[in-house]
Enzyme design. Structure first.
Site, PDB file in Angstrom:
ATOM      1  N   HIS A   1       2.054  -5.907  10.331  1.00 30.92           N
ATOM      2  CA  HIS A   1       1.080  -6.034  11.305  1.00 30.92           C
ATOM      3  C   HIS A   1      -0.449  -5.544  10.932  1.00 30.92           C
ATOM      4  O   HIS A   1      -0.552  -5.098   9.810  1.00 30.92           O
ATOM      5  CB  HIS A   1       1.207  -5.109  12.618  1.00 30.92           C
ATOM      6  CG  HIS A   1       2.564  -5.244  13.312  1.00 30.92           C
ATOM      7  ND1 HIS A   1       2.522  -6.371  14.364  1.00 30.92           N
ATOM      8  CD2 HIS A   1       3.772  -5.254  13.192  1.00 30.92           C
ATOM      9  CE1 HIS A   1       3.649  -6.615  14.942  1.00 30.92           C
ATOM     10  NE2 HIS A   1       4.609  -5.813  14.146  1.00 30.92           N
TER      11      HIS A   1
ATOM     12  N   GLU B   1       0.410  -1.019  10.194  1.00 28.96           N
ATOM     13  CA  GLU B   1      -0.707  -1.658  10.786  1.00 28.96           C
ATOM     14  C   GLU B   1      -1.613  -1.749   9.420  1.00 28.96           C
ATOM     15  O   GLU B   1      -2.196  -0.645   9.025  1.00 28.96           O
ATOM     16  CB  GLU B   1      -1.553  -1.015  11.807  1.00 28.96           C
ATOM     17  CG  GLU B   1      -0.795  -1.174  12.973  1.00 28.96           C
ATOM     18  CD  GLU B   1      -0.722  -2.120  13.704  1.00 28.96           C
ATOM     19  OE1 GLU B   1      -1.183  -3.233  13.385  1.00 28.96           O
ATOM     20  OE2 GLU B   1       0.146  -2.209  14.776  1.00 28.96           O
TER      21      GLU B   1
END
Length: 305
Positions: free
Chosen positions: A186, A268
């Site tokens: 992500h 992330e």
């Protein structure tokens, strides 16, 4: 991962494979005739659309009323390398087509602790480079590196689905594959000035269909190894806004983690809404480093380093 919306059976012993002389001889002939293809396949590109080993509808029976399928155990292959016999599932976050299917991705699914939307569109840079484009590109680069190490790599989606799959189905894909490790890729959508990467670990959950207790410890080891590899290869600093500078964050509200029965983490890779991070995330050279860093962590985890 956009935080405007919602944001996987225990690891099995490594499989061993017997190489038959006839199969090896045949493989030599096939490889000799397809050498040019393999040269092309080993070269990473900036956001290319090459497809790999995706678990498609021909591989398993549908699980959900919206047509995203469930998955059978992948067939064994005779890969060579330090990760031969290891199965890694790579989960490119979101899907480029999600924005065309808002009704479908807004459908609520059970994540054990509560219910959440099937998926979200993800975030994007100020210039319009989407998280879904980013995650697919890094995932494809990661696949190339891991396959060179001998791993069998499966994707939850490779831009080949109209939308999704839903977060619960993404978890089931890793579980059904009996993956030795799963990583969900992500990029964040936080405020400008918030910089850096962080790895999300599953917290202890035992509620409904969710029971992460058997995978909390192994997932933490996986996350720490990926964090270390990511720092070495990209030079990026851990998040300055999540995780207290550790680069690690534990959560119990993500269906992809709550429903996993195999070691799994999210990463992330940076904040798409910060211009400095966005400059990195939109660079093909940097994305290659990101894939190398994630791969280093997975290799370290799977080899017990």
């Amino acid at each position: 991962m956009s935080y405007a919306g919602p944001g996987f059976e225990p690891p099995q012993p490594p499989r061993s494979f017997v190489r038959r002389p006839l199969a090896v001889a045949l493989a030599v002939l096939v490889l000799g005739g397809a050498g040019g293809w393999f040269v092309w396949g080993a070269v990473a590109d900036d956001g290319g659309d090459g497809k790999g080993d995706v678990l498609s509808s021909g591989d398993y029976e549908p699980l959900s009323p919206i047509g995203t399928p469930g998955i059978s155990v992948p067939s064994e292959s005779e890969s060579a390398g330090p990760l031969a016999g290891k199965v890694v599932v790579v989960d490119p976050g979101h899907n480029p087509g999600n924005f065309k299917h808002t009704a479908e991705i807004n459908r609520k699914v059970d994540i054990g602790t509560n219910s959440k939307e099937c998926d979200t569109t993800g975030t994007a840079t100020n210039s319009g480079y989407t998280e879904a484009e980013f995650t697919l590109d890094v995932a494809r680069r990661l696949r190339t590196v891991l396959e060179q190490q001998g791993a069998t790599v499966k994707f939850t989606q490779d831009g080949d689905l109209a939308f999704g799959p839903c977060v619960d189905e993404r978890a089931r894909i890793g579980n059904a594959a009996r993956a030795d490790a799963v990583v969900s890729i992500h990029a964040d959508g936080s405020s400008a000035g918030n910089r850096g990467f962080h790895v999300i670990l599953p917290g202890a959950v035992h509620e409904g269909d969710a029971d992460t207790r058997p995978i909390v410890a192994s997932s933490k080891l996986l996350g720490q190894d990926i964090k270390d590899g990511f720092v070495r290869e990209t030079g990026s600093a851990p998040s300055n806004y999540i995780g207290g500078g550790t680069g690690l964050d534990t959560r119990t509200d993500l269906g992809g983690l709550n429903l996993s029965t195999v070691p799994k983490v999210f990463i992330e890779c940076g904040n798409m809404r910060d211009s400095a991070d966005a400059a990195l995330l939109t660079s093909g050279t940097w994305r290659e480093k990101a894939a190398q860093g994630i791969s280093e962590g997975i290799v370290s985890f799977l080899r017990g380093s």
